[in-house]
Write a protein that holds these residues in place. Sequence first.
Motif, PDB file in Angstrom:
ATOM      1  N   VAL A   1       3.213   6.372  -7.395  1.00 48.31           N
ATOM      2  CA  VAL A   1       3.523   7.122  -6.171  1.00 48.31           C
ATOM      3  C   VAL A   1       5.033   7.174  -5.952  1.00 48.31           C
ATOM      4  N   ALA A   2       5.684   6.042  -6.128  1.00 43.62           N
ATOM      5  CA  ALA A   2       7.138   5.996  -5.932  1.00 43.62           C
ATOM      6  C   ALA A   2       7.868   6.810  -6.987  1.00 43.62           C
ATOM      7  N   ARG A   3       7.400   6.752  -8.228  1.00 44.71           N
ATOM      8  CA  ARG A   3       8.073   7.447  -9.324  1.00 44.71           C
ATOM      9  C   ARG A   3       8.030   8.965  -9.168  1.00 44.71           C
ATOM     10  N   CYS A   4       6.927   9.480  -8.589  1.00 44.78           N
ATOM     11  CA  CYS A   4       6.808  10.939  -8.482  1.00 44.78           C
ATOM     12  C   CYS A   4       7.096  11.447  -7.065  1.00 44.78           C
ATOM     13  N   ASP A   5       7.652  10.579  -6.222  1.00 47.61           N
ATOM     14  CA  ASP A   5       7.931  10.950  -4.831  1.00 47.61           C
ATOM     15  C   ASP A   5       6.675  11.502  -4.162  1.00 47.61           C
ATOM     16  N   GLY A   6       5.574  10.784  -4.349  1.00 47.00           N
ATOM     17  CA  GLY A   6       4.287  11.295  -3.895  1.00 47.00           C
ATOM     18  C   GLY A   6       3.661  10.480  -2.800  1.00 47.00           C
ATOM     19  N   ARG A   7       2.373  10.675  -2.641  1.00 50.03           N
ATOM     20  CA  ARG A   7       1.559   9.987  -1.644  1.00 50.03           C
ATOM     21  C   ARG A   7       0.105  10.114  -2.080  1.00 50.03           C
ATOM     22  N   LEU A   8      -0.765   9.285  -1.521  1.00 47.86           N
ATOM     23  CA  LEU A   8      -2.194   9.385  -1.779  1.00 47.86           C
ATOM     24  C   LEU A   8      -2.797  10.492  -0.924  1.00 47.86           C
ATOM     25  N   VAL A   9      -3.863  11.128  -1.449  1.00 45.71           N
ATOM     26  CA  VAL A   9      -4.546  12.136  -0.637  1.00 45.71           C
ATOM     27  C   VAL A   9      -5.447  11.479   0.402  1.00 45.71           C
ATOM     28  N   ASP A  10      -5.817  10.210   0.150  1.00 47.78           N
ATOM     29  CA  ASP A  10      -6.665   9.445   1.065  1.00 47.78           C
ATOM     30  C   ASP A  10      -6.389   7.977   0.789  1.00 47.78           C
ATOM     31  N   GLU A  11      -6.417   7.154   1.786  1.00 50.12           N
ATOM     32  CA  GLU A  11      -6.057   5.750   1.590  1.00 50.12           C
ATOM     33  C   GLU A  11      -7.033   4.999   0.701  1.00 50.12           C
ATOM     34  N   THR A  12      -8.238   5.541   0.490  1.00 51.06           N
ATOM     35  CA  THR A  12      -9.232   4.861  -0.340  1.00 51.06           C
ATOM     36  C   THR A  12      -9.412   5.512  -1.709  1.00 51.06           C
ATOM     37  N   ILE A  13      -8.642   6.559  -2.017  1.00 53.96           N
ATOM     38  CA  ILE A  13      -8.834   7.334  -3.242  1.00 53.96           C
ATOM     39  C   ILE A  13      -7.566   7.290  -4.096  1.00 53.96           C
ATOM     40  N   ALA A  14      -7.729   7.013  -5.393  1.00 53.24           N
ATOM     41  CA  ALA A  14      -6.574   6.897  -6.295  1.00 53.24           C
ATOM     42  C   ALA A  14      -6.193   8.240  -6.901  1.00 53.24           C
ATOM     43  N   TYR A  15      -6.061   9.250  -6.074  1.00 59.32           N
ATOM     44  CA  TYR A  15      -5.462  10.518  -6.469  1.00 59.32           C
ATOM     45  C   TYR A  15      -4.098  10.613  -5.781  1.00 59.32           C
ATOM     46  N   ILE A  16      -3.078  10.948  -6.553  1.00 63.27           N
ATOM     47  CA  ILE A  16      -1.717  11.040  -6.035  1.00 63.27           C
ATOM     48  C   ILE A  16      -1.316  12.506  -5.965  1.00 63.27           C
ATOM     49  N   THR A  17      -0.690  12.902  -4.887  1.00 65.37           N
ATOM     50  CA  THR A  17      -0.199  14.271  -4.760  1.00 65.37           C
ATOM     51  C   THR A  17       1.315  14.254  -4.570  1.00 65.37           C
ATOM     52  N   SER A  18       1.956  15.309  -5.036  1.00 63.73           N
ATOM     53  CA  SER A  18       3.404  15.415  -4.931  1.00 63.73           C
ATOM     54  C   SER A  18       3.786  16.890  -4.885  1.00 63.73           C
ATOM     55  N   ASP A  19       5.020  17.141  -4.460  1.00 65.91           N
ATOM     56  CA  ASP A  19       5.517  18.514  -4.397  1.00 65.91           C
ATOM     57  C   ASP A  19       6.377  18.867  -5.605  1.00 65.91           C
ATOM     58  N   ARG A  20       6.477  17.953  -6.556  1.00 65.11           N
ATOM     59  CA  ARG A  20       7.270  18.248  -7.753  1.00 65.11           C
ATOM     60  C   ARG A  20       6.507  17.843  -9.015  1.00 65.11           C
TER      61      ARG A  20
ATOM     62  N   ALA B   1       0.843  -1.202   0.000  1.00 67.17           N
ATOM     63  CA  ALA B   1       0.000   0.000   0.000  1.00 67.17           C
ATOM     64  C   ALA B   1       0.873   1.243   0.000  1.00 67.17           C
ATOM     65  N   PRO B   2       0.554   2.244  -0.830  1.00 72.72           N
ATOM     66  CA  PRO B   2       1.358   3.467  -0.872  1.00 72.72           C
ATOM     67  C   PRO B   2       1.096   4.344   0.342  1.00 72.72           C
ATOM     68  N   PRO B   3       1.992   5.272   0.645  1.00 73.96           N
ATOM     69  CA  PRO B   3       1.776   6.170   1.778  1.00 73.96           C
ATOM     70  C   PRO B   3       0.670   7.175   1.505  1.00 73.96           C
ATOM     71  N   VAL B   4       0.149   7.752   2.583  1.00 77.30           N
ATOM     72  CA  VAL B   4      -0.895   8.785   2.506  1.00 77.30           C
ATOM     73  C   VAL B   4      -0.356  10.036   3.185  1.00 77.30           C
ATOM     74  N   GLY B   5      -0.662  11.216   2.600  1.00 78.67           N
ATOM     75  CA  GLY B   5      -0.157  12.431   3.203  1.00 78.67           C
ATOM     76  C   GLY B   5      -0.892  13.668   2.721  1.00 78.67           C
ATOM     77  N   PRO B   6      -0.433  14.824   3.136  1.00 81.40           N
ATOM     78  CA  PRO B   6      -1.126  16.071   2.817  1.00 81.40           C
ATOM     79  C   PRO B   6      -1.040  16.419   1.329  1.00 81.40           C
ATOM     80  N   VAL B   7      -2.008  17.220   0.869  1.00 84.34           N
ATOM     81  CA  VAL B   7      -2.035  17.649  -0.523  1.00 84.34           C
ATOM     82  C   VAL B   7      -0.874  18.591  -0.792  1.00 84.34           C
ATOM     83  N   GLY B   8      -0.122  18.306  -1.847  1.00 85.76           N
ATOM     84  CA  GLY B   8       0.984  19.148  -2.256  1.00 85.76           C
ATOM     85  C   GLY B   8       0.588  20.048  -3.418  1.00 85.76           C
ATOM     86  N   ARG B   9       1.589  20.538  -4.100  1.00 92.47           N
ATOM     87  CA  ARG B   9       1.333  21.484  -5.182  1.00 92.47           C
ATOM     88  C   ARG B   9       0.730  20.816  -6.412  1.00 92.47           C
TER      89      ARG B   9
END
Length: 430
Positions: free
Chosen positions: A327-346, A300-308
Amino acid sequence: MGRVNAFAPNDPSADDRSDAHDPSPSSRLRSSGGDAIAAFMALRTPEGAALLDELRSYDPAQELATATRLRRTHPAALVSAALGQARLRQRAVAKFGAEDAYRMFFTPNGVEQATRTSVATHRARRFAEAGGVRAVADLCCGIGGDAIALARAGISVLAVDRDPLTAEVARANAAALGLDGLIEVRCADVADIDTSPYDAVFVDPARRGGRGRIFDPEAYSPPLSWATGAALAAPRAALKIAPGIPHEAIPAQAEAEWISDGGDVKEAVLWFGEGFAAGSYRATVLPAGATLWSGAPLPAPPVGPVGRYLYEPDGAVIRAHLVADIVARCDGRLVDETIAYITSDRPYESPYTSGYEITDHLPFNMKKLKALLRERKVGVLTVKKRGSAVEPEELRRRMKLQGPNSATVFLTRVAGAPTMLIGHPLTGPA
């Protein structure tokens, strides 16, 4: 296709490949009556061919006037059959392209259910690249879309369908495209076919019955267990299945591939035998032809705050459970553990995602959204949602949009809370 008259209105209970293993005599009688086959064969006469050529660009809105005019010089039954076929060819252009569609023949469910050329070509290429595949048994061949792609890849094909009318249509399509030297069409029950002389087997079970779509793989016709047995008996094989198949229903001996085209998930394929990795997962994105692969289920990918930035994975990536790879490729995280939206700071560009720059992150509130859009003079609003019950059209109606600018709003959950994310697309996938 198999259960309907090729020149009758579409029957939602039918499937273009559905009679390949349907034991019901009544279904065969409905589709293979002499009148239907005679009407189809009339279209292959010089008079029928000329009539179809004349109708290539006809306007369906003018059908009554067109039919009245043509019946002055042609038999009424032939005119009716030709008009029906002309409509089907116009619909088929989206899947087969104009050059092929206006040479081929179709049935209502054949157009609806046949594999589009881009996907069939990808699958045929994988067979050809596996090495040593010179002959394929295409079981449940329908109107022949997959057989055509295989033949164009230089592979000889035995195309099998139980329904006599369907087999005639497939045979006509092979001849129309100059591929009848590579495609043999046989009207038979797939269970009666000896596949041992063939290098590979392709099976496309029917996934539609009398009550609509079938979601239980064992209710396919033939059942997934039968198709899997046929696949395991061959040196190599591919089974086309519904993309929503539960991962736990996938046989351990299979490599599972989900294929999207133009952003829409079209199908899943189970690959068996030499050259395919059992237990692996693959997402293929067309027309780019890019493939994401994993040899085993991902954590399971990590979950964290919304980035840019926000990234929306392609549906094939989601179905293949490969979101963690992105998630790993963009150094990101999910916005919610049940939602397939990925957020990242780059910023990150990929054929597997659509990217957006987020300008606003707000709790869900229709009044606040309306005020923000009015302030920014947004007249064009793209609404995307995951984890929200709000209907996009209703939201757009309530916003009363005006202005020269555009924006994208994501209605979703962030850390479990209903949320609005507003932004705009990045330049696009690489």
